[in-house]
Design an enzyme around this catalytic site. Structure first.
Site, PDB file in Angstrom:
ATOM      1  N   LYS A  13       3.860   6.293 -22.559  1.00  0.00           N
ATOM      2  CA  LYS A  13       3.449   7.099 -21.403  1.00  0.00           C
ATOM      3  C   LYS A  13       4.394   8.280 -21.189  1.00  0.00           C
ATOM      4  O   LYS A  13       3.957   9.417 -21.032  1.00  0.00           O
ATOM      5  CB  LYS A  13       3.420   6.235 -20.123  1.00  0.00           C
ATOM      6  CG  LYS A  13       2.511   5.026 -20.207  1.00  0.00           C
ATOM      7  CD  LYS A  13       2.494   4.243 -18.904  1.00  0.00           C
ATOM      8  CE  LYS A  13       3.813   3.635 -18.497  1.00  0.00           C
ATOM      9  NZ  LYS A  13       4.310   2.552 -19.407  1.00  0.00           N
ATOM     10  N   ARG A  88       1.340   0.880  -9.834  1.00  0.00           N
ATOM     11  CA  ARG A  88       1.575  -0.266 -10.703  1.00  0.00           C
ATOM     12  C   ARG A  88       1.053  -1.547 -10.078  1.00  0.00           C
ATOM     13  O   ARG A  88       1.162  -2.607 -10.684  1.00  0.00           O
ATOM     14  CB  ARG A  88       3.087  -0.410 -10.896  1.00  0.00           C
ATOM     15  CG  ARG A  88       3.568  -0.169 -12.304  1.00  0.00           C
ATOM     16  CD  ARG A  88       5.062  -0.402 -12.256  1.00  0.00           C
ATOM     17  NE  ARG A  88       5.668  -0.462 -13.532  1.00  0.00           N
ATOM     18  CZ  ARG A  88       6.135   0.595 -14.184  1.00  0.00           C
ATOM     19  NH1 ARG A  88       6.002   1.800 -13.685  1.00  0.00           N
ATOM     20  NH2 ARG A  88       6.725   0.433 -15.347  1.00  0.00           N
ATOM     21  N   ARG A 122      14.060   1.968 -28.812  1.00  0.00           N
ATOM     22  CA  ARG A 122      14.153   3.209 -28.011  1.00  0.00           C
ATOM     23  C   ARG A 122      15.595   3.536 -27.648  1.00  0.00           C
ATOM     24  O   ARG A 122      16.364   2.664 -27.262  1.00  0.00           O
ATOM     25  CB  ARG A 122      13.340   3.054 -26.725  1.00  0.00           C
ATOM     26  CG  ARG A 122      13.570   4.227 -25.764  1.00  0.00           C
ATOM     27  CD  ARG A 122      12.584   4.260 -24.658  1.00  0.00           C
ATOM     28  NE  ARG A 122      12.640   3.089 -23.794  1.00  0.00           N
ATOM     29  CZ  ARG A 122      11.796   2.874 -22.804  1.00  0.00           C
ATOM     30  NH1 ARG A 122      10.821   3.736 -22.564  1.00  0.00           N
ATOM     31  NH2 ARG A 122      11.893   1.804 -22.066  1.00  0.00           N
ATOM     32  N   ARG A 155      18.380   1.609 -22.680  1.00  0.00           N
ATOM     33  CA  ARG A 155      18.171   1.220 -21.282  1.00  0.00           C
ATOM     34  C   ARG A 155      18.456  -0.266 -21.088  1.00  0.00           C
ATOM     35  O   ARG A 155      18.125  -1.072 -21.947  1.00  0.00           O
ATOM     36  CB  ARG A 155      16.713   1.526 -20.872  1.00  0.00           C
ATOM     37  CG  ARG A 155      16.531   2.949 -20.387  1.00  0.00           C
ATOM     38  CD  ARG A 155      15.090   3.371 -20.244  1.00  0.00           C
ATOM     39  NE  ARG A 155      14.202   2.421 -19.573  1.00  0.00           N
ATOM     40  CZ  ARG A 155      12.920   2.682 -19.289  1.00  0.00           C
ATOM     41  NH1 ARG A 155      12.404   3.866 -19.596  1.00  0.00           N
ATOM     42  NH2 ARG A 155      12.163   1.785 -18.709  1.00  0.00           N
ATOM     43  N   ARG A 166       8.799  -7.751 -18.342  1.00  0.00           N
ATOM     44  CA  ARG A 166       8.017  -6.558 -17.968  1.00  0.00           C
ATOM     45  C   ARG A 166       6.569  -6.695 -18.434  1.00  0.00           C
ATOM     46  O   ARG A 166       5.647  -6.268 -17.754  1.00  0.00           O
ATOM     47  CB  ARG A 166       8.645  -5.293 -18.559  1.00  0.00           C
ATOM     48  CG  ARG A 166       9.750  -4.731 -17.673  1.00  0.00           C
ATOM     49  CD  ARG A 166      10.755  -3.979 -18.476  1.00  0.00           C
ATOM     50  NE  ARG A 166      10.296  -2.682 -18.921  1.00  0.00           N
ATOM     51  CZ  ARG A 166      10.808  -2.042 -19.967  1.00  0.00           C
ATOM     52  NH1 ARG A 166      11.773  -2.607 -20.668  1.00  0.00           N
ATOM     53  NH2 ARG A 166      10.359  -0.866 -20.297  1.00  0.00           N
TER      54      ARG A 166
END
Ligand code: AP5
Ligand code: MG
Length: 209
Positions: A13, A88, A122, A155, A166
């Site tokens: 996203k 969300r 990531r 992160r 998540r």
């Protein structure tokens, strides 16, 4: 146009939103980025949000809705915007409908194995937030941002346990938004599996500028 980017964590996203924001000259509003900025600056909001985000939970609807309402009152959203990671939950979507008109809810279609691989590799820039992936989009120099030279970091919520949580939270609280926007008639699916350039090309075809 006013877009919502909807999809599981790691679907791409933020990566697509950055390109769409440039191509369509509209602001990219990511609630996750706003929270991370507050954590970095040690604000009261950041202090409240940090442990929740690191564990992969959701910040309260009340706080998040207030933040987005305030952001959408700024002048730069007049010609459109991308809401990345908001709403969300169903209460967030219902609240949003009272102060904004959404043209398209863009649903990122991708399976869990791919998002786990994307999040596991990531790295993000501490200074400008640019995202890289050690395998799919590696920086020219390891640990250093191509764009601004800033330090790259992983992160805290990209640790294996947090990714798993998540995904569970996504399935339970966020996935119901797919039917919510389908019922409103403005859900648009995008195949999020191909490379970023292909995802952007499909997006541009669906939403000619
Ligand atoms: P947020 O920052 O929104 O995190 P997220 O939804 O978990 O999504 P990510 O940012 O992890 O993934 P992404 O889809 O943006 O993928 P990306 O482009 O980075 O939220 C963080 C936290 O804040 C939440 O968990 C929650 O606690 C809180 N929060 C935020 N909003 C909230 C709300 N509304 N209510 C309550 N709490 C809220 O890509 C991932 C990786 O894949 C990158 O390395 C990238 O380089 C790579 N990649 C991207 N696209 C491709 C591609 N096409 N092919 C190959 N690799 C790709
Ligand atoms: Mg993101």
């Amino acid at each position: 146009m006013n877009f919502i980017f909807l999809g599981p964590p790691g679907a791409g996203k933020g990566t697509l939103a950055k390109e769409v924001a440039k191509a369509y000259s509209i602001p990219h509003i990511s609630t996750g980025d706003i929270f991370r900025e507050n954590i970095k600056n040690g604000t009261e909001l950041g202090k409240k949000a940090k442990s929740i985000i690191d564990a992969g939970g959701l910040v309260s609807d009340e706080i998040t809705i207030g933040l987005v309402k305030d952001r959408l009152s700024k002048d730069d959203v007049k010609s459109g915007y991308i809401l990345d990671g908001f709403p969300r939950t169903i209460p967030q979507a219902e609240a949003l409908a009272t102060f904004a008109t959404i043209d398209a809810a863009v649903n990122f279609d991708i399976e869990d194995e791919a998002v786990v691989e994307r999040l596991g590799g990531r790295v993000c820039c501490k200074e400008c937030g640019q995202m890289f992936h050690v395998k799919f989009n590696p920086p020219k120099e390891p640990g250093k941002c191509d764009k601004c030279g800033g330090e790259l970091y992983t992160r805290d919520d990209d640790k294996a346990e947090s990714i798993k949580h998540r995904l569970e939270v996504y399935r339970q609280s966020t996935a119901p938004l797919i039917d919510f926007y389908k019922a409103k008639g403005n859900l648009v699916d995008v195949d999020a599996k191909p490379a970023p350039e292909t995802v952007l090309a499909e997006f541009k075809k669906k939403f000619p500028n």
